[in-house]
Write an enzyme that holds these catalytic residues in place. Structure first.
Site, PDB file in Angstrom:
ATOM      1  N   TYR A 138      41.287 -67.718  -3.022  1.00 13.73           N
ATOM      2  CA  TYR A 138      42.128 -68.872  -2.704  1.00 13.73           C
ATOM      3  C   TYR A 138      42.972 -69.240  -3.917  1.00 13.73           C
ATOM      4  CZ  TYR A 138      43.567 -73.698  -2.074  1.00 13.73           C
ATOM      5  OH  TYR A 138      44.319 -74.854  -2.011  1.00 13.73           O
ATOM      6  N   GLU A 225      49.989 -72.983  -0.950  1.00 11.66           N
ATOM      7  CA  GLU A 225      48.621 -72.491  -0.779  1.00 11.66           C
ATOM      8  C   GLU A 225      48.658 -71.040  -0.328  1.00 11.66           C
ATOM      9  OE1 GLU A 225      46.623 -75.152   1.993  1.00 11.66           O
ATOM     10  OE2 GLU A 225      45.068 -75.460   0.489  1.00 11.66           O
TER      11      GLU A 225
END
Ligand code: GDP
Ligand code: MN
Length: 414
Positions: A138, A225
């Protein structure tokens, strides 16, 4: 990390007790990009992304899959995450299979944990080459309001819901505050080491992280993101997914980005409000709120809940609301079929109460408002304002203070 208990990531949610439903507008609504658009932006900064193209029809998807050799991923493009779990991301092993997936996903109402139960109609697809994934990481960048700086986040636990990771084990999310515009080389290397990225992929991961930070800065993004950022079995580091929000206040500097706005993905009433200079957010209750000033609007929502009701919206018509804005405010409030009563809470400061009252009467007459309207007016020329309302022949319920107005509005909304 998106604050998903509120509608927009640009709005900060309160927490606990009465203020649970309160939302504090931070500037305006950020503009969300689709994954394929975000990837285009990121690619221009040198962030590696899979090859692929956007498709609006099954035929376009088929030809995109053929160009990529058939072994592709077909991905729904909506302004919400969690598409994989909801059935909006499918792997195909042939052109025919890709076509079948495209036919199934295009036009479906995709429900994910971020769309709400009503889901989102899929009108665009992204068809991409499949990558051999070894690891999912991530990566994210957003503004840390406590530090007053952007913060680069990374977690070895990618591919899963990052909010869950954050809740379960906050230490699993690594953070590097960005000073100035750049994520420094040593910061990116520190992250790469902490993530345990193998030596072969380290240099490209570091380069990608720095490119990501540059893209965030130069696009005036409020959120980027990459979940997952993948390491492939052949040693590459690639952004497999991409989410990017642009600060609406900065869009005038980015005409190219402003063009990417997809109105199909926006709450139509909210778009309508933005176009009329109003701050409107639809909520789930039945008491419509017509208020001037963001602070007063929040206090109004609070007192409606205190009186046992639920507000149908947040609406700030602005400190110097014009008659036209008030009219559009009423129109927007009334387009929500849940509204059973309207609480009008106006404080006449910059604009005098009598002027506002005239605006309200004119708007109410023109729009033939059919629900009870409870008024609380205070400020300059308030007596004159009350007279105008009393003489209008319209059925306003005039309350003496905010608390009484809220009680009346809640009672009438039933
Ligand atoms: P999201 O569910 O909306 O976040 O959509 P993602 O783009 O993150 O895709 C969801 C999941 O699909 C990823 O976490 C991967 O596990 C899988 N996926 C997407 N693209 C590929 C690919 O090229 N190869 C493989 N093997 N899996 C993929
Ligand atoms: Mn994802």
């Amino acid at each position: 990390m998106e604050l998903r208990y509120v509608r927009h990531p640009g709005y900060i949610g309160g927490s606990g007790g009465l203020s649970d439903f309160l939302i504090v507008p931070h500037g305006r609504v950020p503009m969300k990009l689709h994954e394929y658009q975000a990837k285009e932006v990121l690619r221009a900064y040198g962030v590696p992304t899979p090859r692929g193209s956007m498709a609006k029809t099954v035929a376009e998807a088929r030809s995109a899959a053929a160009d990529l050799g058939g072994k592709v991923v077909v991905k729904a493009q909506i302004h919400a995450g969690g598409r994989g779990k909801g059935g909006g991301v499918k792997l195909a092993h042939s052109v025919d299979e890709a076509e079948r997936h495209a036919a199934a996903i295009l036009g479906m109402t995709l429900v994910t944990h971020q769309t709400g139960p009503q889901g989102r109609l899929v009108q665009r697809l992204l068809v991409e080459e499949q990558l051999p994934i070894e690891r999912e990481i991530y990566l994210g960048i957003t503004l840390d309001r406590a530090l007053s700086r952007p913060v680069f986040m990374a977690s070895a636990q990618g591919g899963v819901e990052i909010e869950e990771v954050a809740a379960r084990d906050p230490s699993a999310i690594l953070r590097e505050a960005i000073d100035g515009a750049q994520l420094q080389g040593y910061q990116a290397r520190r992250l790469a080491f902490a993530l345990g990225i193998a030596p072969e992929a380290r240099a490209s991961a570091v380069q990608a992280m720095q490119a990501l930070a540059k893209a965030y800065d130069e696009s005036d993004a409020s959120l980027v993101e990459i979940n997952p950022f993948v390491l492939t079995t052949d040693g590459r580091a690639v952004a497999l997914d991409a989410k990017m929000d642009i600060d609406d206040n900065a869009l005038f500097r980015h005409p190219g980005l402003a063009e990417l706005r997809d109105l199909d993905e926006e709450e139509p009433l909210e778009t309508d409000a933005i176009d009329h200079g109003l701050n409107y957010i639809k909520l789930d209750g039945n008491v419509g709120c017509m208020v001037n000033g963001a602070g007063l609007a929040m206090a109004t929502m609070d007192i409606i809940q205190y009186a046992g009701g639920m507000p149908a919206n947040f609406l700030d018509v602005g400190g110097g609301a014009s008659k036209d804005q008030i009219k559009n405010g009423f129109r927007i409030i009334l387009s929500d079929p849940n509204v059973r009563a309207i609480m009008i809470n106006i404080f006449g400061g910059i604009l005098k109460v009598d002027v506002l009252a005239e605006g309200i009467v004119a708007a109410a007459q023109e729009l033939r408002i059919g629900v009870p309207m409870v008024l609380r007016l205070e400020g300059t020329n308030v007596e004159k304002g009350r007279e105008i309302l009393a003489d209008s022949g319209l059925d306003f319920i005039v309350a003496s203070d905010m608390k009484e107005a809220a009680q009346q509005a809640v009672a009438r909304a039933g």
